[in-house]
Design a protein around this motif. Structure first.
Motif, PDB file in Angstrom:
ATOM      1  N   ASP A   1       0.800  -1.218   0.000  1.00  0.00           N
ATOM      2  CA  ASP A   1       0.000   0.000   0.000  1.00  0.00           C
ATOM      3  C   ASP A   1       0.835   1.271   0.000  1.00  0.00           C
ATOM      4  N   GLU A   2       2.148   1.152   0.233  1.00  0.00           N
ATOM      5  CA  GLU A   2       2.907   2.364   0.501  1.00  0.00           C
ATOM      6  C   GLU A   2       4.271   2.442  -0.154  1.00  0.00           C
ATOM      7  N   ALA A   3       4.819   1.346  -0.665  1.00  0.00           N
ATOM      8  CA  ALA A   3       6.186   1.391  -1.175  1.00  0.00           C
ATOM      9  C   ALA A   3       6.386   0.346  -2.258  1.00  0.00           C
ATOM     10  N   SER A   4       7.476   0.515  -2.992  1.00  0.00           N
ATOM     11  CA  SER A   4       7.838  -0.407  -4.062  1.00  0.00           C
ATOM     12  C   SER A   4       9.076  -1.196  -3.655  1.00  0.00           C
ATOM     13  N   PHE A   5       9.104  -2.458  -4.108  1.00  0.00           N
ATOM     14  CA  PHE A   5      10.197  -3.352  -3.767  1.00  0.00           C
ATOM     15  C   PHE A   5      10.620  -4.109  -5.018  1.00  0.00           C
ATOM     16  N   VAL A   6      11.836  -4.607  -4.980  1.00  0.00           N
ATOM     17  CA  VAL A   6      12.316  -5.452  -6.066  1.00  0.00           C
ATOM     18  C   VAL A   6      12.557  -6.841  -5.500  1.00  0.00           C
TER      19      VAL A   6
ATOM     20  N   ILE B   1      14.386  -9.998  -1.560  1.00  0.00           N
ATOM     21  CA  ILE B   1      13.473  -8.856  -1.684  1.00  0.00           C
ATOM     22  C   ILE B   1      14.098  -7.675  -0.957  1.00  0.00           C
ATOM     23  N   ASN B   2      14.144  -6.540  -1.648  1.00  0.00           N
ATOM     24  CA  ASN B   2      14.717  -5.328  -1.071  1.00  0.00           C
ATOM     25  C   ASN B   2      13.844  -4.144  -1.501  1.00  0.00           C
ATOM     26  N   GLU B   3      14.048  -3.030  -0.831  1.00  0.00           N
ATOM     27  CA  GLU B   3      13.379  -1.816  -1.275  1.00  0.00           C
ATOM     28  C   GLU B   3      13.882  -1.436  -2.668  1.00  0.00           C
ATOM     29  N   LYS B   4      12.988  -0.864  -3.455  1.00  0.00           N
ATOM     30  CA  LYS B   4      13.378  -0.472  -4.802  1.00  0.00           C
ATOM     31  C   LYS B   4      14.321   0.723  -4.772  1.00  0.00           C
TER      32      LYS B   4
ATOM     33  N   ILE C   1      17.521  -7.353   4.670  1.00  0.00           N
ATOM     34  CA  ILE C   1      16.596  -7.631   3.578  1.00  0.00           C
ATOM     35  C   ILE C   1      16.044  -9.042   3.756  1.00  0.00           C
ATOM     36  N   ILE C   2      15.027  -9.366   2.981  1.00  0.00           N
ATOM     37  CA  ILE C   2      14.571 -10.748   2.910  1.00  0.00           C
ATOM     38  C   ILE C   2      15.499 -11.492   1.959  1.00  0.00           C
ATOM     39  N   ASP C   3      16.202 -12.453   2.484  1.00  0.00           N
ATOM     40  CA  ASP C   3      17.172 -13.239   1.709  1.00  0.00           C
ATOM     41  C   ASP C   3      17.049 -14.680   2.194  1.00  0.00           C
ATOM     42  N   VAL C   4      16.290 -15.487   1.466  1.00  0.00           N
ATOM     43  CA  VAL C   4      15.960 -16.841   1.892  1.00  0.00           C
ATOM     44  C   VAL C   4      16.455 -17.848   0.863  1.00  0.00           C
ATOM     45  N   PHE C   5      17.264 -18.786   1.330  1.00  0.00           N
ATOM     46  CA  PHE C   5      17.663 -19.915   0.494  1.00  0.00           C
ATOM     47  C   PHE C   5      16.750 -21.097   0.821  1.00  0.00           C
ATOM     48  N   VAL C   6      16.269 -21.754  -0.206  1.00  0.00           N
ATOM     49  CA  VAL C   6      15.415 -22.932  -0.038  1.00  0.00           C
ATOM     50  C   VAL C   6      16.145 -24.119  -0.656  1.00  0.00           C
TER      51      VAL C   6
END
Length: 937
Positions: free
Chosen positions: A67-72, A87-90, A354-359
């Motif tokens: 609702d408020e920001a863009s991410f990549v 996932i990080n802020e744009k 940041i969101i950094d997830v290895f699966v």
């Protein structure tokens, strides 16, 4: 009383009465934890922006919007059934920290294949033989990972993803904001969040929407200034079809993680990952301890999968269970034809980054170890002395005391490889120094120990005494090597020396400087037989918030301590080990013990489970703690034998030695205020039982060393839960007090007082297990009750295995290098067995250039063979085969014939014991590096 004395006295009280919980936050006292934990499952606020999907070589990139920001965001496909979501802020106002030190180089990408793309989702295929897939759902945003067309891991399926983007301080207001465009956007961004610091409504006029009023946060007397504002992030990760998850050490809790939320929750708090110095920690508790590895493994009878949340900030994890439905129901129904399936739901949230997830998609446990090692590195092969027995105490008083300890072991014929010195050996708690009144000639002492083949370890902590004339402080102060406070001055806190500052190990240049301090010219009084113990490196700050460093302290690159906290303790042993290697001109392998750790710490040395207590509960807890640590890549780990705090009685001490002898790192250690408890100080019966436990360790060192060789190649832990080797046997999934050493030995140490019998579950209905002491044979797939005495713990060799040992009693491993070998062959129901042996010089890096030996052994159809397992190895061992024991053979042979590689033959003497079904082949007297056959006719 001096302030430092007050602090230490408080710590001493804590050691008597247990952990003081008031020193440590609960989730409700951590504002970002409360904000994230208060979120309820729903459709995610995040969605993929239409038209931004870009599918390239090895990655799918896209833009996300809430609702408020863009991410990549990007899903990156990696080799060996592994993927990564970032996932990080744009366009962040400030850079966000990405953890790189955890990784052993840049992960290798793998090609992907587009399977399907619609207006609602995209599906790509990747991995070994195309067995893995990732599905990115656009609105609401979700990522599902599939193995063999079954969902095994789902990210954001419960809609708990949260990402607090950086904002300008002007947006923080106590009064209701004016209706500007900026504030309207700000209000929308607060959906689903609470400002827990607001007083009740009747006492304070709350704004129409919650605002970020916690740009500063106070805990007790400490203020966290948060100059960039709130920056937390979180995401839910679900494991369909799974009822057991493991990992996320370090916690003094069960092996299979307990539920922390929802129906059936055992804990009211989430599991916390935040490296802390916790005195006499409590058991069965999700509180943070000394180390943090944000890796979780999920397992059921069909598959195993794991996730690595690559974030070094304070992190909390909730665990709950449910039936899979809602967001992932349609996918599950498509593949399973079923409406619901049990699953474990987890919710991860960190303060910054940041969101950094290895699966890692397995599908089997051994696949996960290999996949994780490819990311963070395996445990390098340690020097042999480091996996032998260590004797430590806070503190051996002086040089003569050290000589007395050495003599005690000599006089009573008890092996020991390393004697340790704690903080009192230094000149006024100044590391890299000696108290010359107590240790007037440290080189002489080290050389004397080395004449017995023994090394020494001294403690070197990260806090540096702020004292004029102390060369470490002078250099660090003048060269700007210290962590800074939020105002830019040297961070100054209290630890053992009093007023102290902390070396900033996040800087590669400063790590290089630290490594130089290990040189023989800089570390006066040291020799190449001296190794290092890095303690208190969480970091522990006696007068800091939660006994650690302020989060707004500044590191290299202008990163705040909040960003790097959990990785800091890993970087000191990295620098220390590099210094030891450089000290030897690159020839000798290092040995470093660290208390704090993070993902990737396995590359830099061993760890232990910290300041445990001499009671039966802590002995029992050491098993699940070490198993959890091993599952997450750090296989070189142990618990202080005997307990650090308090005084064990003789029974507890004996049982602890018996357990420690069968765990990866084997060190006895004790607190300053405890009674001396070296093995030779006890009465004859107690001493002999402890001695026998130590001898059992030394005899099996060839087996342990071979396990460490395999760990260095594949990441597989040396100490394993039973389900790792029996992945489809559900009876093993919750077992935590017994474990496997490799795949060949099963141990269940006695962890209760006064018992005369002990129940043991033997896995595998088609397996055969032999008790190692009396050679009794048992069938797997059942629980047996075994009689136990103070001389016996349940230890079994698995049928179908071959274990190498050395049976001569020596004072240390140096003398054992060329000793003869015994090979114990335990036959399975088919009358066959396999095993191997790795050998090298046990000390140097020469094995990297091919100077090693790998032998493969096999017994089948009455014939034993020894063959070269790796033709690249060129090490020539002087050891020979002294004896071969074959257990499970049912008939006495007529002849036993040895055939050498040159074709020559000779008859061997043997002994057959029908009651034990045991054949002892005496004196083959063949070099271990030579190919040979033995035929039993």
């Amino acid at each position: 009383m001096h302030a430092l004395h007050l602090i230490i006295s408080a710590c001493a009280v804590a050691s008597v009465i247990g952990v003081d919980r008031n020193n440590f936050k609960t989730c409700s006292e951590s504002s970002f934890c409360k904000r994230n934990r208060d979120l309820e499952p729903k459709d995610s606020r995040f969605h993929v922006v239409p038209g931004t999907i870009n599918i390239g070589s090895g990655r799918v990139t896209f833009e996300l919007l809430n609702d408020e920001a863009s991410f990549v965001g990007e899903v990156i496909t990696l080799v060996d059934n592994t993927a990564r979501l970032m996932i990080n802020e744009k366009a962040p106002l400030h850079p966000r920290y990405v953890v790189k030190d955890s990784l052993d180089g840049e992960p290798k990408t793998a090609p992907l294949k587009l399977e399907e793309q619609t207006d609602a989702s995209v599906r790509v295929n990747f991995g070994s033989e195309g067995r893995a897939s990732a599905v990115i759902v656009f609105k609401p945003f979700r990522v599902d990972f599939l193995m063999d067309k079954e969902i095994v891991t789902s990210l954001n399926s419960r809609g708990l993803m949260n990402f607090e983007h950086y904002r300008k301080p002007a947006l923080v207001q106590h009064d209701p904001p004016a209706p500007t465009e900026a504030t309207e956007e700000h209000h929308e961004g607060e959906e689903g969040q609470e400002n827990h610091e607001q007083p009740p409504a009747e006492e304070h006029q709350a704004p129409p929407e919650p605002t970020y009023e916690d740009w500063t946060e106070t805990y007790k007397s400490h203020t966290d200034h948060r100059p960039k504002g709130p920056s937390s992030l979180g995401m839910d990760i679900s494991f369909p079809g799974v009822e057991h998850v493991y990992g996320i050490p370090e916690h003094a809790d069960s092996l299979a993680l307990k539920l922390t939320k929802g129906n059936g929750a055992h804990h009211s708090e989430p599991y916390r990952l935040y490296n802390l110095d916790v005195f006499e920690y409590e058991l069965n508790n999700p509180m943070a301890l000394y180390g943090s590895i944000p890796v979780m493994m999920a397992h059921n009878a069909q598959h195993s999968t794991s996730v690595f949340w690559n974030n070094a900030a304070e992190t909390w994890i909730d665990v709950s269970n449910s039936l899979a439905k809602s967001g992932i129901l349609s996918m599950l129904s498509y593949f399973h034809g079923s409406d619901e399936t049990p699953q474990i739901d987890t919710h991860w949230f960190s303060e910054s980054g940041i969101i950094d997830v290895f699966v890692m998609l397995g599908p089997k446990p051994h696949d996960l170890f290999r996949q994780y090692a490819a990311l963070t590195g395996p445990t390098p092969l340690p020097p042999m002395f480091s996996i032998a027995y260590h004797q430590c105490r806070w503190n051996y008083n002086d040089q003569e005391d050290v000589y007395g300890v050495n003599k005690g072991y000599e006089d009573h014929d008890i092996p020991v490889d390393v004697i340790w010195l704690d903080i009192e050996h230094t000149d006024g708690k100044k590391y890299f120094t000696w108290d010359v009144a107590k240790f007037p000639n440290s080189k002489e002492m080290l050389d004397k120990l080395w004449s017995y083949g023994r090394r020494m370890v001294t403690i070197v902590d990260p806090h540096i005494k702020r004292e004029d004339g102390y060369h470490i402080h002078s250099d660090a102060s003048s060269q700007g090597l210290y962590i800074k406070n939020h105002n830019g001055g040297d961070y100054d806190g209290w630890c053992w020396p009093g007023s102290s500052s902390w070396i900033d190990f996040t800087s590669p240049d400063i790590r290089k400087w630290w490594a130089e301090q290990l040189s023989l010219s800089r570390y006066s009084g040291s020799t190449t037989s001296l190794f290092t113990w890095n303690d208190m490196n969480e970091p522990s700050v006696f007068n800091g918030p939660e006994i650690t460093m302020h989060k707004d302290a500044k590191h290299h690159g202008d990163w705040e301590h909040r960003d790097v906290h959990n990785v800091y303790g890993m970087l000191q042993p990295q620098a220390t080990g590099e210094g030891q290697v450089a000290r030897s001109g690159g020839r000798d392998r290092p040995f470093v013990l660290s208390r704090a750790f993070f993902a990737g710490s396995q590359r830099f040395g061993a760890i232990w489970t910290g300041d445990n207590t001499a009671d039966w509960g802590h002995l029992k807890a050491s098993m699940p703690m070490l198993l959890s640590i091993g599952l997450t890549g750090l296989t070189f780990a142990g618990a202080d034998v005997g307990g650090f705090f308090k005084n064990p009685d003789s029974e507890l001490l004996i049982r602890w030695y018996q357990a420690g002898a069968h765990q990866p790192f084997f060190r006895a250690h004790a607190h300053l205020d405890t009674k001396r408890r070296e093995p030779y100080l006890h009465d004859e019966n107690v001493m002999q039982r402890i001695r026998n436990a130590i001898l059992a360790r030394y005899s099996r060192l060839p087996f342990w060393y071979t396990l460490y060789y395999h760990a260095s190649k594949t990441g597989v832990p040396t100490m394993r839960p039973l389900w790792v080797e029996f992945p489809s046997e559900e009876a093993t999934f919750s077992l935590e007090e017994e474990y496997l050493i490799g795949s060949a030995l099963l141990a269940k140490p006695v962890t209760e007082a006064g018992v005369s019998s002990w129940d043991v579950y033997l896995p595998g209905k088609d397996e055969v297990w032999y008790a190692t002491d009396d050679l009794s044979r048992y069938t797997g797939g059942q629980t047996i009750t075994l009689s136990v005495t103070l001389d016996r713990i349940p230890l079994f060799q698995r049928g179908g295995s071959i274990i190498p040992t050395k049976e001569r009693i020596r004072r240390s491993t140096v003398q054992m290098l060329n000793d003869p070998l015994t090979l114990t062959v335990a036959l399975n129901n088919q009358g066959s067995a396999k095993g191997d042996l790795y050998m090298d010089d046990e000390t140097t890096f020469d094995h990297h250039s091919g100077k090693y030996l790998l032998r493969n052994f096999e017994f089948t159809a009455g014939k034993f063979t020894s063959r070269n397992g790796d033709t690249a190895g060129s090490y020539r061992s002087e050891s020979w085969v002294q004896r071969i024991d074959v257990i499970g053979i049912t008939a006495q042979p007529a002849t036993v014939t040895l055939t050498l590689s040159n074709g020559s033959q000779r008859q061997l003497a043997f002994y057959f014991n029908a009651s034990h079904s045991r054949l002892v082949i005496r004196k083959p007297d063949v070099n271990i590096g030579e190919d040979f056959d033995i035929v039993i006719a």
